[in-house]
Design an enzyme around this catalytic site. Sequence first.
Site, PDB file in Angstrom:
ATOM      1  CG  ASP A   1     -20.263  -6.615  19.054  1.00  0.00           C
ATOM      2  OD1 ASP A   1     -20.061  -7.827  18.864  1.00  0.00           O
ATOM      3  OD2 ASP A   1     -21.153  -6.178  19.806  1.00  0.00           O
TER       4      ASP A   1
ATOM      5  CD  GLU B   1     -21.232 -10.172  15.606  1.00  0.00           C
ATOM      6  OE1 GLU B   1     -21.361 -11.279  16.150  1.00  0.00           O
ATOM      7  OE2 GLU B   1     -21.434  -9.093  16.196  1.00  0.00           O
TER       8      GLU B   1
END
Length: 520
Positions: free
Chosen positions: A233, A273
Amino acid sequence: MKGKKWTALALTLPLAASLSTGVDAETVHKGKAPTADKNGVFYEVYVNSFYDANKDGHGDLKGLTQKLDYLNDGNSHTKNDLQVNGIWMMPVNPSPSYHKYDVTDYYNIDPQYGNLQDFRKLMKEADKRDVKVIMDLVVNHTSSEHPWFQAALKDKNSKYRDYYIWADKNTDLNEKGSWGQQVWHKAPNGEYFYGTFWEGMPDLNYDNPEVRKEMINVGKFWLKQGVDGFRLDAALHIFKGQTPEGAKKNILWWNEFRDAMKKENPNVYLTGEVWDQPEVVAPYYQSLDSLFNFDLAGKIVSSVKAGNDQGIATAAAATDELFKSYNPNKIDGIFLTNHDQNRVMSELSGDVNKAKSAASILLTLPGNPYIYYGEEIGMTGEKPDELIREPFRWYEGNGIGQTSWETPVYNKGGNGVSVEAQTKQKDSLLNHYREMIRVRQQHEELVKGTLQSISVDSKEVVAYSRTYKGKSISVYHNISNQPVKVSVAAKGNLIFASEKGAKKVKNQLVIPANRTVLIK
């Protein structure tokens, strides 16, 4: 044990609630044979909304385990499962929030979802089905309620003080982040700390070697629990990734993390990401196996929405070449929408035929396709975030396992948007996903082949070839609401049409509205 197909468990780990890293771990996978094949179709699942095993209204790990057969039953001859190869599980660590992207304990499972034993059971059951699981690992920040941050607030001499980033007299407290947000936040003790996303998520200080060591320990811990990899993330924001110096430091950190994870498990799968333009994304392939292609996702959805091609194949080919210049073994992370975006069915105004076209494009492009839970049954939803993460619809009404943690605004049941209804309907969106995933898996060209754009005399048609080991498949998508006739090579046979009505006579191909055709 057979080599697992890929499952992405999006465990966006909110930071460890315990101050120590000394949690004993039972090693779930032992003696895995190395494999270079990390290709597969992934399913992104929000556990809270998926399936409720203990009848408290919240989805949980036991519920996900019970419903693995919906995703992949381990039998290639059946037709009622999606037959995905991987699961990306959104955060499951202890957290004060509903989404759990602000961790308070990196080494545990949120009690709402179960415990470590439940987690290990899930890993073992996924193994039996040759499904890989990756966790969403949130390492950029912790929760402001994490014991590390609380210790830093209470004692300036605590070692955890330097786990975070604090303002000094020279700090510009009005500094804005990359999307114009406030990044300096006032703590209860009157000091200011740095937080990219909001005041409840203080950023960790990766200039501190102890922080880097801690997060490497976190990764190792979950690999020992049986997870096959991580969705990383906010990989862009470890340092200030929009600056050249920050981007360079980010890549150095991800190299360090990758090396440590591969030492623990040579087959670990790392996908990141980096939500930015392809030119910003590309250098991260020096560190990671895969990265999400937000630019391509936008082109797919906007093209299908408009009913004319806005350069899908051209964009896919260009990013493929760019990404390969950094990593020849890269695996593009392709998707339509995810947990941070309006659902694709809402973007397409509820048009099932357009949703089928979008799915067909996704599942015939190079890379690892990611399906956001509920996408396959046409769930709708627009921001705020809670409304794009609504309970998954198993039934038209209520039933065993149906989650109810929030009252749905968009997906209330009774309108055909459920597994129950669409399993019975031969031409449903769900059955289309089941079919297209199988078509992809039956043809190596679609899984591993290179892509080349095919020029056609119709903007309503998206066309490209996929070539692997000297064999090619030509793919044609009519994304309009009218039948289209295009000129094609006279050679080649029609090997698949998403529904009846397609016809090839010599060099003329007729494609019905919103349909896909494969020629070999």
